[in-house]
Design a protein around this motif. Structure first.
Motif, PDB file in Angstrom:
ATOM      1  N   LYS A 215      21.448   9.766  41.751  1.00  0.00           N
ATOM      2  CA  LYS A 215      21.536   9.960  40.314  1.00  0.00           C
ATOM      3  C   LYS A 215      20.217  10.489  39.782  1.00  0.00           C
ATOM      4  O   LYS A 215      19.148   9.974  40.110  1.00  0.00           O
ATOM      5  N   ILE A 216      20.313  11.535  38.969  1.00  0.00           N
ATOM      6  CA  ILE A 216      19.170  12.047  38.243  1.00  0.00           C
ATOM      7  C   ILE A 216      19.445  11.721  36.778  1.00  0.00           C
ATOM      8  O   ILE A 216      20.363  12.266  36.172  1.00  0.00           O
ATOM      9  N   SER A 217      18.686  10.795  36.252  1.00  0.00           N
ATOM     10  CA  SER A 217      18.954  10.234  34.933  1.00  0.00           C
ATOM     11  C   SER A 217      18.538  11.150  33.794  1.00  0.00           C
ATOM     12  O   SER A 217      17.699  12.035  33.952  1.00  0.00           O
ATOM     13  N   GLU A 218      19.118  10.883  32.625  1.00  0.00           N
ATOM     14  CA  GLU A 218      18.774  11.609  31.409  1.00  0.00           C
ATOM     15  C   GLU A 218      17.280  11.459  31.149  1.00  0.00           C
ATOM     16  O   GLU A 218      16.707  10.385  31.320  1.00  0.00           O
ATOM     17  N   GLY A 219      16.647  12.560  30.739  1.00  0.00           N
ATOM     18  CA  GLY A 219      15.210  12.552  30.493  1.00  0.00           C
ATOM     19  C   GLY A 219      14.398  12.975  31.701  1.00  0.00           C
ATOM     20  O   GLY A 219      13.200  13.219  31.588  1.00  0.00           O
ATOM     21  N   THR A 220      15.027  13.087  32.866  1.00  0.00           N
ATOM     22  CA  THR A 220      14.337  13.527  34.076  1.00  0.00           C
ATOM     23  C   THR A 220      14.473  15.034  34.212  1.00  0.00           C
ATOM     24  O   THR A 220      15.562  15.580  34.076  1.00  0.00           O
ATOM     25  N   HIS A 221      13.361  15.716  34.482  1.00  0.00           N
ATOM     26  CA  HIS A 221      13.340  17.171  34.675  1.00  0.00           C
ATOM     27  C   HIS A 221      12.787  17.424  36.070  1.00  0.00           C
ATOM     28  O   HIS A 221      11.638  17.108  36.356  1.00  0.00           O
ATOM     29  N   LEU A 222      13.623  17.986  36.937  1.00  0.00           N
ATOM     30  CA  LEU A 222      13.255  18.213  38.324  1.00  0.00           C
ATOM     31  C   LEU A 222      13.242  19.707  38.603  1.00  0.00           C
ATOM     32  O   LEU A 222      14.201  20.408  38.269  1.00  0.00           O
ATOM     33  N   VAL A 223      12.154  20.204  39.209  1.00  0.00           N
ATOM     34  CA  VAL A 223      12.056  21.603  39.596  1.00  0.00           C
ATOM     35  C   VAL A 223      11.962  21.649  41.111  1.00  0.00           C
ATOM     36  O   VAL A 223      11.047  21.073  41.696  1.00  0.00           O
ATOM     37  N   GLY A 224      12.937  22.324  41.742  1.00  0.00           N
ATOM     38  CA  GLY A 224      12.960  22.424  43.198  1.00  0.00           C
ATOM     39  C   GLY A 224      14.374  22.300  43.723  1.00  0.00           C
ATOM     40  O   GLY A 224      15.320  22.027  42.979  1.00  0.00           O
ATOM     41  N   ASP A 225      14.536  22.526  45.011  1.00  0.00           N
ATOM     42  CA  ASP A 225      15.839  22.469  45.658  1.00  0.00           C
ATOM     43  C   ASP A 225      16.128  21.066  46.174  1.00  0.00           C
ATOM     44  O   ASP A 225      15.222  20.371  46.640  1.00  0.00           O
ATOM     45  N   ILE A 226      17.401  20.672  46.099  1.00  0.00           N
ATOM     46  CA  ILE A 226      17.831  19.353  46.546  1.00  0.00           C
ATOM     47  C   ILE A 226      18.916  19.528  47.589  1.00  0.00           C
ATOM     48  O   ILE A 226      19.883  20.257  47.364  1.00  0.00           O
ATOM     49  N   LYS A 227      18.757  18.851  48.738  1.00  0.00           N
ATOM     50  CA  LYS A 227      19.782  18.820  49.775  1.00  0.00           C
ATOM     51  C   LYS A 227      20.047  17.362  50.099  1.00  0.00           C
ATOM     52  O   LYS A 227      19.118  16.591  50.310  1.00  0.00           O
ATOM     53  N   SER A 228      21.336  16.991  50.129  1.00  0.00           N
ATOM     54  CA  SER A 228      21.678  15.604  50.383  1.00  0.00           C
ATOM     55  C   SER A 228      23.023  15.516  51.065  1.00  0.00           C
ATOM     56  O   SER A 228      23.862  16.409  50.923  1.00  0.00           O
TER      57      SER A 228
END
Length: 150
Positions: free
Chosen positions: A19-32
């Motif tokens: 989970k990426i919560s509200e208010g979180t800003h992530l820059v980059g690639d995600i693999k899961s």
């Protein structure tokens, strides 16, 4: 008697949920390998063989590659969904969509080119390579390399 910590059958089959919560800003690639619930903002590519849920406050700017997706928020980029892409009434989609099935609720904003139904893995990879070339990105199916042209 009470301290016996045996594992119960079925406990190991639980899937991982990210989970990426509200208010979180992530820059980059995600693999899961696990599913995702996106309530914050991601600038980059999200790849998972599981389900992705983009909540009302969620935003993705980049490519999404997943099994199934349920979108209430905003996605701008290339969506590749092997199964079903569901767009809720508050969804905003801009870019390119490759999906086997598409479900759109009234009110959803769908500004995208769309290829759907009967897509094989090779057809999806070919379509992604073509869209990447237009964006100035070279891909190699054989090596899975991506090069950005400046």
């Amino acid at each position: 008697m009470f301290s016996d910590k045996k594992s119960r059958p079925g406990m190991e089959t639980r899937t991982n949920q990210n989970k990426i919560s509200e208010g979180t800003h992530l820059v980059g690639d995600i693999k899961s390998k696990g599913g995702f619930r996106l309530e914050g903002t991601v600038e980059g590519n999200l790849t998972t063989p599981s389900k992705v849920v983009v909540g009302k406050t969620g935003s993705l700017k980049g490519a999404l590659h997943c099994e199934n997706a349920d979108v209430e928020g905003k996605i701008s980029g290339t969506l590749t969904v092997a199964g079903t892409l569901t767009l809720r009434a508050t969804a905003v989609i801009e870019g390119e969509v490759f999906a086997n099935k598409l479900a759109v609720e009234p009110g959803a904003n769908f500004n995208a080119t769309c290829v759907m139904g009967g897509l094989t893995k090779d057809a999806i990879e070919d379509a992604l390579s073509a869209s990447a070339a237009v964006a100035g990105v070279r891909t190699s199916k054989k090596d899975k390399d991506i090069t950005v042209a400046n």
